[in-house]
Design an enzyme around this catalytic site. Structure first.
Site, PDB file in Angstrom:
ATOM      1  N   CYS A   1      41.541  34.609  44.446  1.00 40.70           N
ATOM      2  CA  CYS A   1      41.770  33.629  45.501  1.00 40.70           C
ATOM      3  C   CYS A   1      40.692  33.790  46.574  1.00 40.70           C
ATOM      4  O   CYS A   1      39.808  34.636  46.456  1.00 40.70           O
ATOM      5  CB  CYS A   1      43.151  33.828  46.124  1.00 40.70           C
ATOM      6  SG  CYS A   1      43.302  35.388  47.041  1.00 40.70           S
TER       7      CYS A   1
ATOM      8  N   HIS B   1      47.548  41.912  46.858  1.00 34.75           N
ATOM      9  CA  HIS B   1      47.011  41.340  45.629  1.00 34.75           C
ATOM     10  C   HIS B   1      46.373  42.434  44.783  1.00 34.75           C
ATOM     11  O   HIS B   1      45.961  43.481  45.312  1.00 34.75           O
ATOM     12  CB  HIS B   1      45.962  40.274  45.951  1.00 34.75           C
ATOM     13  CG  HIS B   1      46.550  38.975  46.417  1.00 34.75           C
ATOM     14  ND1 HIS B   1      45.886  37.772  46.306  1.00 34.75           N
ATOM     15  CD2 HIS B   1      47.740  38.681  46.996  1.00 34.75           C
ATOM     16  CE1 HIS B   1      46.635  36.806  46.796  1.00 34.75           C
ATOM     17  NE2 HIS B   1      47.763  37.330  47.227  1.00 34.75           N
TER      18      HIS B   1
ATOM     19  N   GLU C   1      43.474  42.627  43.282  1.00 34.58           N
ATOM     20  CA  GLU C   1      42.072  42.937  43.582  1.00 34.58           C
ATOM     21  C   GLU C   1      41.937  43.764  44.858  1.00 34.58           C
ATOM     22  O   GLU C   1      41.119  44.696  44.923  1.00 34.58           O
ATOM     23  CB  GLU C   1      41.266  41.640  43.734  1.00 34.58           C
ATOM     24  CG  GLU C   1      41.237  40.763  42.491  1.00 34.58           C
ATOM     25  CD  GLU C   1      42.337  39.700  42.476  1.00 34.58           C
ATOM     26  OE1 GLU C   1      42.088  38.617  41.935  1.00 34.58           O
ATOM     27  OE2 GLU C   1      43.443  39.977  42.998  1.00 34.58           O
TER      28      GLU C   1
ATOM     29  N   CYS D   1      40.662  37.416  48.102  1.00 41.15           N
ATOM     30  CA  CYS D   1      40.138  38.444  47.209  1.00 41.15           C
ATOM     31  C   CYS D   1      38.651  38.236  46.912  1.00 41.15           C
ATOM     32  O   CYS D   1      37.884  39.206  46.845  1.00 41.15           O
ATOM     33  CB  CYS D   1      40.943  38.467  45.917  1.00 41.15           C
ATOM     34  SG  CYS D   1      42.662  38.969  46.157  1.00 41.15           S
TER      35      CYS D   1
END
Length: 198
Positions: A76, A46, A48, A79
């Site tokens: 999410c 992801h 992040e 993260c």
């Protein structure tokens, strides 16, 4: 946030959901990241998480105190948890995520008072731009999926209408391979050969 949007454009260029993030420390961007989950074949790719990894390497510590993370889409649960674990002070969010947002939409991991760290959160920075890039991606994805399904239906219809012609066309295109396949299928298997020798 404009820098995070540039990262999201990198994601869309390789067919990924366009999510971008940057981390700022003492007024300078020290880490950039974008979604690469399908490309790298890992849930951890992801935007992040990529940013946090790079920022930790840049600073030389797992603690990112004094840092601000800018992300085009609300983090999410994974993260958001990583943000709290890395002690990031502030999170700036472009647009909310109704299906996975854990910065206040579904859960508020970023500001849970039961944790040993909470982040300041600012929502809606360049919201329209951050929403538009996601809508553009999914609109194009739906169009491509629709075209793919249409093509498959046409191919299936052609096969059902002209099965003999298609088989003949395949034979004329690849006669040698088909003959070899037929010969190999006619040859007895190794255990059958043993029976023949006996």
């Amino acid at each position: 946030m404009k820098a995070a949007l540039k990262q999201a454009e990198k994601a869309i260029a390789i067919g990924e959901v366009p999510i971008g993030a940057v981390i700022v420390y003492e007024g300078k961007i020290i880490a950039r990241g974008y979604n690469r989950r399908n490309t790298d074949k890992t849930t951890l790719a992801h935007a992040e998480i990529a940013c946090i990894r790079k920022a930790c390497k840049k600073i030389g510590d797992w603690r990112l105190e004094g840092c601000t993370l800018y992300c085009t889409l609300e983090p999410c649960q994974m993260c958001a948890g990583a943000i709290i674990q890395s002690r990031i002070d502030r999170v700036v969010i472009g647009t909310t995520s109704p299906k996975s947002g854990c910065g206040g939409t579904l859960l508020n991991i970023l500001q849970n008072p039961d944790f040993n760290h909470q982040a300041d959160v600012l929502y809606g920075v360049l919201r329209e731009e951050c929403t538009e890039i996601l809508q553009r991606f999914f609109k194009d994805l739906r169009r491509r999926n629709k075209e793919r399904k249409k093509m498959l239906r046409l191919q299936q219809a052609q096969i059902s209408e002209h099965p003999v012609q298609i088989q003949q066309a395949q034979i004329s295109e690849h006669p040698v391979q088909i003959q070899q396949a037929q010969l190999s299928s006619q040859q007895p298997a190794p255990h059958e050969q043993e029976v023949i020798r006996q």
